[in-house]
Design a protein around this motif. Structure first.
Motif, mmCIF file in Angstrom:
data_model
loop_
_atom_site.group_PDB
_atom_site.id
_atom_site.type_symbol
_atom_site.label_atom_id
_atom_site.label_comp_id
_atom_site.label_asym_id
_atom_site.label_seq_id
_atom_site.Cartn_x
_atom_site.Cartn_y
_atom_site.Cartn_z
ATOM 1 N N ARG A 44 0.867 -1.178 0.000
ATOM 2 C CA ARG A 44 0.000 0.000 0.000
ATOM 3 C C ARG A 44 0.905 1.229 0.000
ATOM 4 O O ARG A 44 1.914 1.260 0.699
ATOM 5 N N ALA A 45 0.536 2.219 -0.809
ATOM 6 C CA ALA A 45 1.333 3.441 -0.870
ATOM 7 C C ALA A 45 0.412 4.623 -1.129
ATOM 8 O O ALA A 45 -0.596 4.497 -1.839
ATOM 9 N N SER A 46 0.773 5.751 -0.538
ATOM 10 C CA SER A 46 -0.051 6.953 -0.650
ATOM 11 C C SER A 46 0.789 8.125 -1.132
ATOM 12 O O SER A 46 1.999 8.180 -0.896
ATOM 13 N N LEU A 47 0.126 9.046 -1.806
ATOM 14 C CA LEU A 47 0.717 10.327 -2.172
ATOM 15 C C LEU A 47 -0.129 11.390 -1.492
ATOM 16 O O LEU A 47 -1.324 11.507 -1.777
ATOM 17 N N GLY A 48 0.489 12.133 -0.553
ATOM 18 C CA GLY A 48 -0.310 13.010 0.278
ATOM 19 C C GLY A 48 -1.189 12.168 1.183
ATOM 20 O O GLY A 48 -0.733 11.235 1.833
ATOM 21 N N ASN A 49 -2.453 12.473 1.181
ATOM 22 C CA ASN A 49 -3.403 11.701 1.987
ATOM 23 C C ASN A 49 -4.228 10.739 1.147
ATOM 24 O O ASN A 49 -5.214 10.180 1.633
ATOM 25 N N VAL A 50 -3.826 10.551 -0.096
ATOM 26 C CA VAL A 50 -4.595 9.700 -1.006
ATOM 27 C C VAL A 50 -3.859 8.384 -1.219
ATOM 28 O O VAL A 50 -2.700 8.377 -1.652
ATOM 29 N N GLU A 51 -4.507 7.272 -0.917
ATOM 30 C CA GLU A 51 -3.897 5.972 -1.155
ATOM 31 C C GLU A 51 -3.939 5.662 -2.649
ATOM 32 O O GLU A 51 -5.014 5.676 -3.254
ATOM 33 N N LEU B 291 3.895 2.328 -8.346
ATOM 34 C CA LEU B 291 4.362 0.973 -8.068
ATOM 35 C C LEU B 291 5.844 0.831 -8.393
ATOM 36 O O LEU B 291 6.618 0.258 -7.606
ATOM 37 N N LEU B 292 6.266 1.355 -9.532
ATOM 38 C CA LEU B 292 7.666 1.229 -9.914
ATOM 39 C C LEU B 292 8.580 1.944 -8.912
ATOM 40 O O LEU B 292 9.647 1.433 -8.555
ATOM 41 N N LYS B 293 8.145 3.113 -8.447
ATOM 42 C CA LYS B 293 8.950 3.845 -7.461
ATOM 43 C C LYS B 293 9.031 3.102 -6.136
ATOM 44 O O LYS B 293 10.069 3.108 -5.471
ATOM 45 N N VAL B 294 7.950 2.442 -5.750
ATOM 46 C CA VAL B 294 7.980 1.629 -4.531
ATOM 47 C C VAL B 294 8.971 0.481 -4.697
ATOM 48 O O VAL B 294 9.786 0.204 -3.803
ATOM 49 N N LEU B 295 8.930 -0.185 -5.850
ATOM 50 C CA LEU B 295 9.837 -1.306 -6.084
ATOM 51 C C LEU B 295 11.294 -0.847 -6.101
ATOM 52 O O LEU B 295 12.199 -1.620 -5.779
#
Length: 254
Positions: free
Chosen positions: A12-19, A47-51
């Motif tokens: 799970r990843a969010s940008l600001g307060n938005v998942e 997703l790519l940045k998380v990976l």
């Protein structure tokens, strides 16, 4: 059975307060090219940045069998190379110096580049047809030329895993074809390539495809699989159709 290059579980990843990513799980095999596709806002770049370890997340991500947080930064930078959208680099740096930045994970702190570093940079610049500009400043180049230099910087790392977000931006069709040939060479040498692409015709050249919509993976499979084609058509609301063209698949507007 293929070894695993990258795996994610319950991300799970969010940008600001938005998942943006909602409970995403995937497995990407070593020595294969995986393309991540989907409509705008699907969460592909996130997703790519998380990976790549560039965004905070919840869940578990493993790179070559080891969780991302367990990697020392230098070791991770040696094993995983990144090319993002609209990458920044100082315009007054020469093309050679920009590509040499890719060698930093291999260099001793404050040490001079070695002969091995120079060979890696030369190979990378020649692979992207940027060798002839090596003495020019980055700011003197066109958008497409600049993109090829930044790609050379990523190649110069000589990492086991290469992640690229929209790598075809600003590239004309001949250089898109060159990029495809380069990716195939890398994979043949054992490199794992993962790319986010809007160009569906190019994405269908990959070995594996991850199809996304609304922050979730709707399908993962080989690009030759009919189920993958149907999933791709579905996320674009049946506005594209996948057709065979010789030995290759193409996506045509419906």
């Amino acid at each position: 059975m293929s070894k695993i290059a990258i795996s994610g579980r319950s991300i799970r990843a969010s940008l600001g307060n938005v998942e943006i990513l909602h409970d995403v799980s995937l497995v990407l095999p070593q020595g294969r090219w995986s393309s991540i596709v989907g409509p705008n806002g699907a969460g592909k770049s996130t997703l790519l940045k998380v990976l790549a370890g560039l965004l905070p997340y919840q869940g578990r991500v493993e790179l070559l069998g080891q969780t991302l947080p367990d990697y020392p930064a230098r070791q991770r930078a040696q094993r995983l190379a990144w090319l993002g959208q609209s990458e920044l680099a100082a315009d007054d740096l020469t093309v050679w110096d920009v590509a040499m930045l890719g060698r930093l994970p291999h260099q001793v702190w404050m040490g001079a580049p070695t002969a091995a570093d120079a060979r890696a940079v030369e190979t990378a610049l020649k692979a992207t047809q940027a060798w002839d500009w090596r003495a020019r400043a980055l700011g003197q180049l066109s958008g497409g030329e600049r993109q090829r230099v930044l790609l050379a910087r990523a190649l110069a790392v000589q990492a086991q895993v290469l992640l690229m977000d929209e790598p075809l931006a600003n590239l004309d069709p001949p250089h898109q074809a060159d990029w495809l040939a380069m990716v195939r060479r890398l994979v043949a040498q054992g490199t794992t390539v993962v790319s986010v692409l809007h160009e569906l015709w190019m994405a269908l050249h990959a070995d594996e495809m991850v199809v996304m919509r609304d922050g979730r993976i709707t399908h993962q499979g080989t690009c030759a699989d009919v189920a993958t084609h149907r999933a791709l058509e579905a996320v674009f609301d049946q506005r594209v159709r996948i057709h065979a063209l010789g030995s290759q698949w193409v996506a045509l507007p419906q």
